[in-house]
Scaffold this active site. Structure first.
Site, mmCIF file in Angstrom:
data_model
loop_
_atom_site.group_PDB
_atom_site.id
_atom_site.type_symbol
_atom_site.label_atom_id
_atom_site.label_comp_id
_atom_site.label_asym_id
_atom_site.label_seq_id
_atom_site.Cartn_x
_atom_site.Cartn_y
_atom_site.Cartn_z
ATOM 1 C CB SER A 580 -0.942 -0.033 1.203
ATOM 2 O OG SER A 580 -1.999 0.854 1.029
ATOM 3 C CG ASP A 666 -6.147 -2.670 -4.391
ATOM 4 O OD1 ASP A 666 -6.993 -1.867 -3.956
ATOM 5 O OD2 ASP A 666 -4.944 -2.632 -4.070
ATOM 6 C CG HIS A 698 -5.363 -2.715 -0.439
ATOM 7 N ND1 HIS A 698 -4.722 -2.084 -1.471
ATOM 8 C CD2 HIS A 698 -4.826 -2.187 0.693
ATOM 9 C CE1 HIS A 698 -3.844 -1.207 -0.990
ATOM 10 N NE2 HIS A 698 -3.886 -1.266 0.316
#
Length: 723
Positions: A580, A666, A698
């Site tokens: 991320s 995602d 994600h």
């Protein structure tokens, strides 16, 4: 804590529950594994049992808890229920077949309600006398009985066509979607339905009436809120006459740029709703949708009294006088400090109880005296227990090198909580405040992975305060391999945290797991760089608008410290890894590391910030972090710096092998970001691999995908750092 991009503590209790249909074929039970040596492997990690929800009986004598078991061979999970005495004795699995059984709660001291096959069921303490209570055609997604057991809230999904038009009746097999506004997809799915809470009458035998009342009837808003909200966002009053619920009453563009959710009070008998955060005549100031809200009128000091930020997770005091909830001050900022707000239902007065605690309240529960609240908060990279009274006097209760999880009262004097760390997965504990001999006593009552943990060599964890390039002190964890030999040199990993504002606390993750990394022979350096909670608001906010500034210097300060001061760190075998914002960090460091690293791994990271601005679904995030849309000609200096320093602009400086990982579902950071980074690396002639998951978001939730992730991760590191 920035829950939407976190990859640490927020991932702890997340379970990849297979659908009811998927799990009917096999009854997956607790996994056993016999290891050839004492090294943690991906297979051992996925064989571990995972504690989910838990609840104590009204008399505090028993605890029902949920466990998740995973089968790599079947590529499925199984959610089961267990029962035990409050001291941890006489543990017994209640679920006997292949159906998932979840969301257990007590109806009385002898009866437990739970979800099975999309319906509410009940059973006795020993798992017998099972009976289906609801008839909804399998639509139950959550439930909560009123204190007097005369009513029940049931969550159901209803059709939603505010932003995606309904399919033409004569084209039932079309896969096309006509989109009319923003927020047409969220996290990992297209938004064609939303959850609403319905109130049903309950009969004397706990069976549920066939018809219920939608407390949001006619309103195109979700409750609980996407993407992670559950029953914790609703609460019954102690007299069973009112429901407090969380809702962001916005759709489309307005939803996508705002974090403004409120607490509403619904009168069950009158069917009337009151907003507890804002006055009835409140008019929201106009918002410019391509600008940060930091300096807009909605966040002006005079408007903050209207609570324009995240307000959620209400809980009534035991005496019914007060309603508490967690509250962020500002709109558009999903990582603002999470405070504890207390609302006096008699006077209407709001009081913030944790103003002296310069960090987040992550969970809380009322004490029986209705004048004390226990809560979990992050400070100096651990999640410990605190208490506050109604005057806002905060006291720290525990000081463990660990993280505590969800809290609830076990009985009038004790707290039931979950605890975990880098070296210990989650187990349940009983906390006794003000114990006469020891202050606060902590007693472990489960050891759900003892058989596996007893076979493993255990890493050790050290804590250092590292000087940053601007003279600050930064807490940095160093995790050492089992059987550590201080005379040897070890390959070393710099861990880059996500968020960008989630803590590097003592989390246990089933992917970014420091235990398995250390077991594979790596030293891990995990700094609490600029932007992480637990070190004051100034430290937390230093990352916004400065993604490539001091926080990147902090990363390099941590790894340079390790190389200079820790003789066992091999400076010639360094890697940098992260997901991320951590993945973004890796992509940026790939062009700015001055030869420090021998390989990189980036999972679900942002690569091109201009593309990211319009690709992500929750636009408030980019607005707050970047300041401006990339096309605005009157950009702030921070916005210009952000776009000018996007990692994709420095690919010409890339010279180091890189592994890119991404999930195609995602929708927070689209898979095109990872694909673009991989394509750029290969076009530059750099050794690179792309691990792409068409069916993951994600995170990576399916067992075989998880094993592939771990194997690919370590094969890449071993290839470049163990030569």
């Amino acid at each position: 804590m920035n829950k939407l991009l976190a990859i640490g503590a927020a991932a702890l209790l997340l379970t990849a529950c297979g659908s009811q249909k998927d799990n009917n074929e096999v009854n997956i039970q607790k996994q056993t594994i016999q290891l050839e040596n004492d090294q943690m492997t991906p297979e051992a990690l996925w064989a571990m049992s995972r504690i989910g929800g838990y609840q104590a009986s009204p008399d505090g004598q028993h605890i029902v808890f949920q466990m998740g078991y995973y089968s790599v061979e079947e590529n499925k999970s199984h959610q089961v229920l267990w029962m035990m005495n409050a001291d941890g004795s006489e543990q017994k699995q209640l679920t006997e077949d292949a159906d998932n059984e979840t969301d257990a709660q007590w109806l009385d001291n002898e009866t437990v309600a739970f979800i099975k096959g999309g319906e509410v069921w009940k059973m006795s303490l020993n798992g017998s006398a099972r009976k289906q209570l609801s008839e909804t055609e399998g639509q139950v997604e959550g439930f909560q009985f009123s204190p007097d057991r005369s009513k029940v809230i049931i969550l159901k999904s209803i059709p939603f066509n505010e932003v995606i038009k309904e399919k033409p009746a004569d084209l039932p097999k079309t896969t096309g979607r006509v989109v009319t506004d923003l927020m047409y997809r969220h996290w990992d799915h297209y938004v064609e339905s939303i959850q609403h809470p319905f109130v049903f009458t309950v009969n004397d035998d706990f069976s549920v009436a066939s018809e219920g009342t939608d407390i949001l009837e006619g309103e195109p808003f979700e409750c609980p809120m996407e993407p992670f909200g559950g029953m914790e966002q609703l609460a019954w009053s102690t007299d069973s006459k009112q429901i407090a619920y969380t809702c962001r009453k916005k759709t489309g563009l307005q939803y996508s740029i705002s974090t403004d959710s409120d607490i509403f009070l619904y009168d069950v008998e009158k069917k009337e709703t009151k907003n507890l955060c804002k006055p009835a005549d409140y008019v929201e100031p106009a918002i410019e949708p391509t600008k940060t809200m930091l300096n807009q009128a909605v966040n002006a000091p005079e408007n903050l009294k209207n609570l324009p930020g995240y307000d959620q997770n209400p809980k009534f005091s035991p005496d019914g006088r007060y309603l508490a909830w967690t509250s962020m001050a500002r709109d558009g900022y999903e990582a603002d400090r999470m405070r504890l707000c207390c609302y006096d239902l008699k006077t209407g007065e709001k009081t913030f109880l944790t103003e002296s605690f310069d960090s987040n309240v992550d969970d809380y529960c009322w004490a029986p005296d209705a004048r004390t609240i226990y809560y979990i908060g992050v400070w100096h990279a651990t999640e410990n227990l605190y208490s506050t009274n109604l005057q806002g006097e905060v006291k720290q209760m525990t000081n463990y090198q660990a993280d505590f999880g969800s809290l609830q009262m076990l009985n009038d004097k004790q707290i039931l909580a979950e605890k975990h760390s880098y070296t210990e997965p989650a187990d349940l504990y009983v906390v006794t405040p003000n114990d006469s001999d020891n202050g606060v006593a902590i007693t472990q009552i489960t050891e759900v992975n003892k058989e596996i943990l007893d076979q493993l060599g255990k890493p050790s964890v050290e804590q250092y305060w590292v000087k940053t390039t601007d003279g600050k002190d930064m807490l940095t964890w160093v995790i050492l391999p089992p059987h550590f030999d201080k005379t040897k040199k070890y390959p070393t990993l710099l861990f880059c945290e996500g968020g960008p504002q989630s803590p590097v606390s003592q989390f246990w993750s089933y992917r970014w797991n420091f235990f398995i990394m250390a077991s594979q022979g790596y030293v891990i350096v995990a700094p609490n760089r600029r932007g992480l909670p637990g070190f004051g608001q100034e430290w937390l906010e230093a990352v916004s608008g400065d993604w490539t500034g001091q926080c990147m210097h902090d990363y390099l300060a941590a790894i340079d410290f390790a190389c200079d001061e820790l003789p066992y760190v091999d400076r010639d075998r360094l890697g940098a890894v992260g997901a991320s914002f951590g993945g973004f960090s890796v992509y940026y460091l790939a062009g700015h590391h001055d030869g420090r690293f021998k390989c990189f791994i980036a999972h679900d990271g942002a690569f091109n910030l201009e593309a990211m601005y319009t690709e992500t679904e929750e636009n408030w995030f980019s607005n707050w972090e970047y300041d401006d849309a990339y096309w605005n000609k009157d950009q702030t200096p921070r916005a210009k710096k952000t776009y000018d320093n996007s990692p994709h602009r420095f690919v010409d400086k890339w010279d180091t092998p890189i592994l890119c990982i991404h999930g195609e579902k995602d929708y927070r950071i689209n898979a095109t970001q990872g694909m673009s980074a991989f394509n750029a690396a290969r076009m530059r002639g750099i050794e690179a691999e792309l691990l792409i998951f068409p069916d993951e978001n994600h995170w990576v939730l399916k067992p075989q995908n998880g094993i592939l992730w771990q194997r690919t991760y370590f094969e890449w590191l071993d290839r470049w750092l163990k030569k």
